[in-house]
Motif scaffolding. Structure first.
Motif, short mmCIF file in Angstrom:
data_model
loop_
_atom_site.label_atom_id
_atom_site.label_comp_id
_atom_site.label_asym_id
_atom_site.label_seq_id
_atom_site.Cartn_x
_atom_site.Cartn_y
_atom_site.Cartn_z
N ILE A 28 0.89 -1.37 -0.01
CA ILE A 28 -0.08 -0.14 0.16
C ILE A 28 0.99 1.36 0.48
CG2 ILE A 28 -2.16 1.56 1.18
CD1 ILE A 28 -2.00 -1.31 2.92
N PRO A 29 1.04 1.69 -0.81
CA PRO A 29 2.06 2.79 -1.02
C PRO A 29 1.17 4.65 -0.51
CG PRO A 29 1.17 2.60 -3.27
CD PRO A 29 0.29 1.29 -2.36
N ALA A 30 2.15 4.97 -0.05
CA ALA A 30 1.17 6.26 0.66
C ALA A 30 2.20 7.79 0.99
CB ALA A 30 1.50 6.12 2.73
N ARG A 31 1.70 8.61 0.05
CA ARG A 31 2.83 9.58 0.72
C ARG A 31 2.21 11.05 0.97
NH1 ARG A 31 4.08 12.52 -3.44
NH2 ARG A 31 1.98 12.95 -5.84
N TYR A 32 2.65 11.81 2.18
CA TYR A 32 2.10 12.61 2.52
C TYR A 32 2.11 13.68 1.65
CZ TYR A 32 0.98 16.29 6.55
OH TYR A 32 0.13 16.38 7.41
N ALA A 33 2.54 13.79 0.84
CA ALA A 33 2.74 15.28 -0.28
C ALA A 33 2.27 15.25 -0.85
CB ALA A 33 4.87 15.62 0.06
N SER A 56 12.56 5.59 -0.03
CA SER A 56 12.37 7.23 -0.97
C SER A 56 11.78 8.63 -1.28
CB SER A 56 14.10 6.91 -2.15
OG SER A 56 13.28 6.67 -2.88
N GLU A 57 11.62 9.14 -1.06
CA GLU A 57 11.28 10.24 -1.95
C GLU A 57 11.34 11.15 -3.46
OE1 GLU A 57 12.12 14.55 0.45
OE2 GLU A 57 11.91 13.80 2.11
N SER A 58 12.25 10.19 -3.64
CA SER A 58 12.40 10.63 -4.93
C SER A 58 11.04 9.66 -6.25
CB SER A 58 13.76 10.04 -5.23
OG SER A 58 13.94 8.40 -4.93
N CYS A 59 10.97 8.41 -4.74
CA CYS A 59 9.71 7.49 -5.87
C CYS A 59 8.03 8.75 -6.81
CB CYS A 59 8.60 6.59 -4.58
SG CYS A 59 9.99 5.30 -4.21
N ARG A 60 8.29 8.63 -8.04
CA ARG A 60 7.07 9.59 -8.40
C ARG A 60 6.08 9.15 -8.27
NH1 ARG A 60 11.45 9.81 -13.36
NH2 ARG A 60 11.25 7.34 -13.03
N ASN A 61 5.90 7.19 -7.55
CA ASN A 61 4.46 7.14 -8.07
C ASN A 61 4.13 5.91 -7.66
OD1 ASN A 61 5.03 4.64 -9.87
ND2 ASN A 61 4.88 6.40 -11.39
N GLY A 62 2.72 5.82 -7.36
CA GLY A 62 2.96 4.31 -6.40
C GLY A 62 3.85 2.78 -6.99
N GLY A 108 -0.67 11.92 -15.58
CA GLY A 108 -0.94 11.73 -14.34
C GLY A 108 -1.23 10.08 -13.87
N LEU A 109 -0.61 9.22 -15.19
CA LEU A 109 -0.95 7.97 -14.29
C LEU A 109 -0.11 7.34 -15.33
CD1 LEU A 109 -4.91 7.68 -16.53
CD2 LEU A 109 -4.18 7.83 -13.93
#
Length: 267
Positions: free
Chosen positions: A7-12, A75-81, A220-221
């Motif tokens: 389950i990928p999850a980012r705050y920003a 890492s923060e560099s991941c651009r998507n899930g 953005g897909l």
């Protein structure tokens, strides 16, 4: 067959910062965060898959660990899930035959969506990626169109060929139907793309090495990166079985999802 659910999850999030920690009120009045509800949905999948939350944010990590989730820091560099799933898979040392990306904004995903997705990927020996699609009824199609008219980026629609392989995914409503008078419970020719993917590890590893293409960037897909590389994506039609489904893309989706939780008597 070992299955890993990530389950990928980012705050920003650019559209909805802090989205994984947004609280959703269930049918009993209890509030649970979006990431917790997504994790609980993943835990209902049969076959005892391993479930991890993949994030780059300590606030999400602390919250997820507090309700009992296993967390993998990426890492923060991941651009998507999908890229985050690839990192999580590597961090865990591999060893899984199928990796499922259950996006953290889809807490209404029924377990049979994921179960069927894994079954179909395994059954199609040449398939590298699979994703579920749900035929939209008139009510869902109306929601898509309302979002677009309001300038909101809402759900994703999908088109696919006779063999089930994807032709295109879009934030626009495709295909053009020629009418807008569908009854709420009437089946339409539009398919709602459900935010989940099943990958073979080889496809996941290749994806992380490819640069973003123009279609992925515009829409953005993330799944369009596969199509731009001519990697077939198998669309697996799933059945709602009376359940409602919607992703949390914008703040306006919170009351919509809470109404669905109440109607389905989900705590």
């Amino acid at each position: 067959m070992p299955v890993l659910i990530v389950i990928p999850a980012r705050y920003a999030s650019s559209r909805y910062p802090g989205k994984p920690l947004v609280e959703l009120t269930g049918a009993t009045g209890e509030k649970r965060s979006l990431i917790r509800r997504s994790w609980e949905a993943a835990r209902q999948v049969s076959g005892a898959p391993r479930v991890v939350v993949a994030t780059d944010d300590d606030r999400i990590r602390e919250h997820a660990e507090a309700f009992g989730a296993e967390v993998v820091m990426t890492s923060e560099s991941c651009r998507n899930g999908t890229e985050r799933c690839a990192e999580a898979y590597d961090a865990l040392g591999g060893g899984f035959d199928v990796v499922v990306n259950l996006q953290g904004d889809a807490p209404l995903t029924p377990p049979w969506f994921v179960e069927r997705l894994v079954e179909e990927l395994v059954a199609h020996e040449t398939a590298e990626v699979a994703t579920p699609v749900l035929r939209a009824d008139g009510a869902a199609l109306k929601g898509f169109r309302e979002d677009r008219r309001a300038g909101r980026v809402g759900g994703t629609t999908a088109t696919f060929g006779a063999d089930g392989t994807a032709l295109y995914f879009s934030k626009e409503v495709i295909p053009y139907t020629g009418r807008d008078d569908y009854a709420e419970d009437e089946a339409t020719p539009v398919f709602h793309h459900v935010g989940a993917y099943a990958y073979r590890p080889s496809a996941l590893g290749a994806y992380a090495r490819w640069p973003q293409g123009p279609l992925e960037t515009l829409e953005g897909l993330e799944q369009l990166r596969f199509l731009e590389r001519r990697v077939p994506v198998l669309c697996v039609e799933v059945e709602a079985r009376g359940r409602q489904f919607w992703e949390l893309n914008n703040p306006e989706d919170v009351p919509r999802i809470e109404a669905m939780l109440a109607k389905m008597q989900v705590a």
